[in-house]
Design an enzyme around this catalytic site. Sequence first.
Site, PDB file in Angstrom:
ATOM      1  N   GLU A   1      38.952  31.939  33.580  1.00 22.56           N
ATOM      2  CA  GLU A   1      39.292  33.678  34.127  1.00 22.56           C
ATOM      3  C   GLU A   1      40.666  33.739  33.715  1.00 22.56           C
ATOM      4  O   GLU A   1      41.650  32.992  34.248  1.00 22.56           O
ATOM      5  CB  GLU A   1      39.103  33.488  35.454  1.00 22.56           C
ATOM      6  CG  GLU A   1      37.793  33.307  35.922  1.00 22.56           C
ATOM      7  CD  GLU A   1      37.289  33.931  37.094  1.00 22.56           C
ATOM      8  OE1 GLU A   1      38.092  34.231  38.071  1.00 22.56           O
ATOM      9  OE2 GLU A   1      36.061  34.148  37.551  1.00 22.56           O
TER      10      GLU A   1
ATOM     11  N   CYS B   1      45.266  40.840  36.582  1.00 16.31           N
ATOM     12  CA  CYS B   1      44.513  40.464  35.376  1.00 16.31           C
ATOM     13  C   CYS B   1      43.829  41.678  34.831  1.00 16.31           C
ATOM     14  O   CYS B   1      43.810  41.892  33.539  1.00 16.31           O
ATOM     15  CB  CYS B   1      43.659  39.342  35.511  1.00 16.31           C
ATOM     16  SG  CYS B   1      42.587  39.556  37.073  1.00 16.31           S
TER      17      CYS B   1
HETATM   18  P1  NAD Z   1      49.511  30.076  34.831  1.00 16.44           P
HETATM   19  O1  NAD Z   1      48.473  29.778  33.582  1.00 16.44           O
HETATM   20  O2  NAD Z   1      50.756  29.993  34.628  1.00 16.44           O
HETATM   21  O3  NAD Z   1      49.229  29.203  36.038  1.00 16.44           O
HETATM   22  C1  NAD Z   1      47.863  29.135  36.654  1.00 16.44           C
HETATM   23  C2  NAD Z   1      47.548  27.751  37.331  1.00 16.44           C
HETATM   24  O4  NAD Z   1      47.540  26.679  36.448  1.00 16.44           O
HETATM   25  C3  NAD Z   1      48.585  27.533  38.236  1.00 16.44           C
HETATM   26  O5  NAD Z   1      47.961  26.712  39.475  1.00 16.44           O
HETATM   27  C4  NAD Z   1      49.467  26.464  37.531  1.00 16.44           C
HETATM   28  O6  NAD Z   1      50.152  25.670  38.548  1.00 16.44           O
HETATM   29  C5  NAD Z   1      48.348  25.891  36.437  1.00 16.44           C
HETATM   30  N1  NAD Z   1      48.668  25.113  35.767  1.00 16.44           N
HETATM   31  C6  NAD Z   1      49.898  25.330  34.618  1.00 16.44           C
HETATM   32  N2  NAD Z   1      49.946  24.591  33.612  1.00 16.44           N
HETATM   33  C7  NAD Z   1      48.902  23.957  33.798  1.00 16.44           C
HETATM   34  C8  NAD Z   1      48.288  22.646  32.966  1.00 16.44           C
HETATM   35  N3  NAD Z   1      49.095  22.251  31.842  1.00 16.44           N
HETATM   36  N4  NAD Z   1      47.245  21.906  33.095  1.00 16.44           N
HETATM   37  C9  NAD Z   1      46.572  22.588  34.534  1.00 16.44           C
HETATM   38  N5  NAD Z   1      46.995  23.375  35.366  1.00 16.44           N
HETATM   39  C10 NAD Z   1      48.148  24.031  35.112  1.00 16.44           C
HETATM   40  O7  NAD Z   1      49.062  31.386  35.365  1.00 16.44           O
HETATM   41  P2  NAD Z   1      49.955  32.183  36.323  1.00 16.44           P
HETATM   42  O8  NAD Z   1      51.151  32.747  35.905  1.00 16.44           O
HETATM   43  O9  NAD Z   1      49.817  31.855  37.573  1.00 16.44           O
HETATM   44  O10 NAD Z   1      48.832  33.734  36.573  1.00 16.44           O
HETATM   45  C11 NAD Z   1      49.014  34.845  35.703  1.00 16.44           C
HETATM   46  C12 NAD Z   1      47.980  34.806  34.551  1.00 16.44           C
HETATM   47  O11 NAD Z   1      46.384  34.542  35.412  1.00 16.44           O
HETATM   48  C13 NAD Z   1      47.914  36.110  33.983  1.00 16.44           C
HETATM   49  O12 NAD Z   1      47.593  35.654  32.501  1.00 16.44           O
HETATM   50  C14 NAD Z   1      46.622  36.627  34.539  1.00 16.44           C
HETATM   51  O13 NAD Z   1      45.928  37.729  33.816  1.00 16.44           O
HETATM   52  C15 NAD Z   1      45.778  35.518  34.892  1.00 16.44           C
HETATM   53  N6  NAD Z   1      44.610  36.073  35.869  1.00 16.44           N
HETATM   54  C16 NAD Z   1      43.392  36.017  35.451  1.00 16.44           C
HETATM   55  C17 NAD Z   1      42.385  36.510  36.423  1.00 16.44           C
HETATM   56  C18 NAD Z   1      41.092  36.690  36.077  1.00 16.44           C
HETATM   57  O14 NAD Z   1      40.099  36.633  36.930  1.00 16.44           O
HETATM   58  N7  NAD Z   1      40.676  36.494  34.969  1.00 16.44           N
HETATM   59  C19 NAD Z   1      43.019  36.366  37.858  1.00 16.44           C
HETATM   60  C20 NAD Z   1      44.170  36.492  38.214  1.00 16.44           C
HETATM   61  C21 NAD Z   1      45.133  36.107  36.950  1.00 16.44           C
END
Ligand code: NAD
Length: 494
Positions: free
Chosen positions: A213, A247
């Site tokens: 997602e 998102c």
């Molecule tokens: P992010 O990708 O920075 O982090 C998301 C999660 O992944 C966090 O828990 C983080 O600690 C973890 N993470 C980071 N690096 C990782 C790695 N190398 N391996 C495994 N896990 C890792 O995203 P964010 O800043 O927390 O959230 C914002 C993003 O999420 C935006 O792009 C937004 O559009 C998206 N989002 C999508 C939805 C959806 O339903 N499609 C919903 C909410 C947010």
Amino acid sequence: MAHDDVITLRYQVARRAQAQWAAVPAAQRARQLARAADWMLDHADEVIATIVHENGKRPVEALGHELSASVANIRWLCEHGPAALRPQDVPLPLMPHRRAELRREPWGVVLVIAPWNFPLSIPLGHVFAALLAGNAVILKPSEITPTIGALIDDILADCGLPANLVGLVQGDGKVGQRLIAGRPDKILFTGSLATGRKVMEAAAAVPIPVCMELGGVDAMIVLPDADLDLASSAAVWGSMFNGGQVCASVERLLVHESIREAFVGRVVDKARSLEPATDLGRITAPRQRDVYDRHLADARERGLTIRCGGDYCTPDTLAPTVVEGEGIEDAAVYREETFGPMLAVRSFRRDDDAVRMHEELDGGLTASVFSRNEARAAAVASRLSAGLVSINDVAATLHALPQLPWGGVGSSGFGRSHGIEGLVALTRSKVVDTPRAGGLGFKRPWWFPYDATQREVIAAHARLVGSGSLRKRARAAADLGRSTLRLLLRHPRL
Ligand code: NAD
């Protein structure tokens, strides 16, 4: 103990708990999990205060998008989920002597990796669906909102779950990678495209199935006959609620050239009237400032017009910003996810152009079309690549409508959560095929030994099952009967 040892232990104890939990009938699991909705309602003030304090969103948004969405989701899952998980008999007209049962079995241990923007409702929805399906869960909340993630433990405390069925592991991306290396059976990842790629890469090494997602640059299309007052309010709310950290935010506004001035004027007036303290909330993740600054600097360098905003109105709030101008289609604010209260405006002449502009950028989680002519809007909507397209509304479902599947296309991700589709995706199907009473006692005609009569049997069978004409099927049935009889006479041990 080193961190990796802790993670290994988490998986071991979760696997033991899962075996115990999967043996509990789904209806009983649902009764236990439903208690959490009551707990949340009884502790609503505490839950909302925690979210507002750590995430910075407005209390009304914490109430609506986090608490209310979560209790609706839990209640719906617990009421409708067990029926979808029930084993089903699949009729086999061509093998009436066999009975096929389709079972929905849990994957085992599901790893949920969550973002910070909906720090309760997103992980909670995944955790509950996974548990209802009979899985154990390892949950890694965002490192930016750990306390809200930890609330899920409190919410589950009264449900009487086996100990260690849900393992909460706090940490950043490095911990996320270690958790993947711990070999969960499925990963539900919500976050950015860049991180999603890393998650997929690590998962591919095992391999582990993933549901992605991701983000997007969702568009709102305003046709010339739209209700401008409704559409302008929708554009402002859709791009700026939750401080634009959504998102499914409207990131791109595609507006018909004939109404552009009138429409953008209204959007700008309404955006200017927002109160940062009461309407916008604060920037949750400090690193978002880098994105905003880069997008604004790029817009200025390109000579675009910043119609309102363009700067911080408090140290941690970007003023509602609307950007337009010649060449915006190449600007970062238009092409990349800003994830803030910022809107990029572009105009189009024909409906076809709006569709083309929408499709130019890969991916799509949600999109919207505004018009007083619903048939015209529906025709445009049907051509847009997105997981959900709303007509005369924006971000209409988020996660708040538990009945509907949620997910994107292209670079916005794949796989679906929520709804029956999302629940079933938390199981793997297994077929158990057994003889019906009286269906035993002879070998199958396609077993050894192979000979010419057997080939005739199989050829007649192929014509019977594959032919589109009833006459040909009747002839094939007669051939099948004759050749089978010959086969039986030739090989009485069949
Ligand atoms: P992010 O990708 O920075 O982090 C998301 C999660 O992944 C966090 O828990 C983080 O600690 C973890 N993470 C980071 N690096 C990782 C790695 N190398 N391996 C495994 N896990 C890792 O995203 P964010 O800043 O927390 O959230 C914002 C993003 O999420 C935006 O792009 C937004 O559009 C998206 N989002 C999508 C939805 C959806 O339903 N499609 C919903 C909410 C947010």
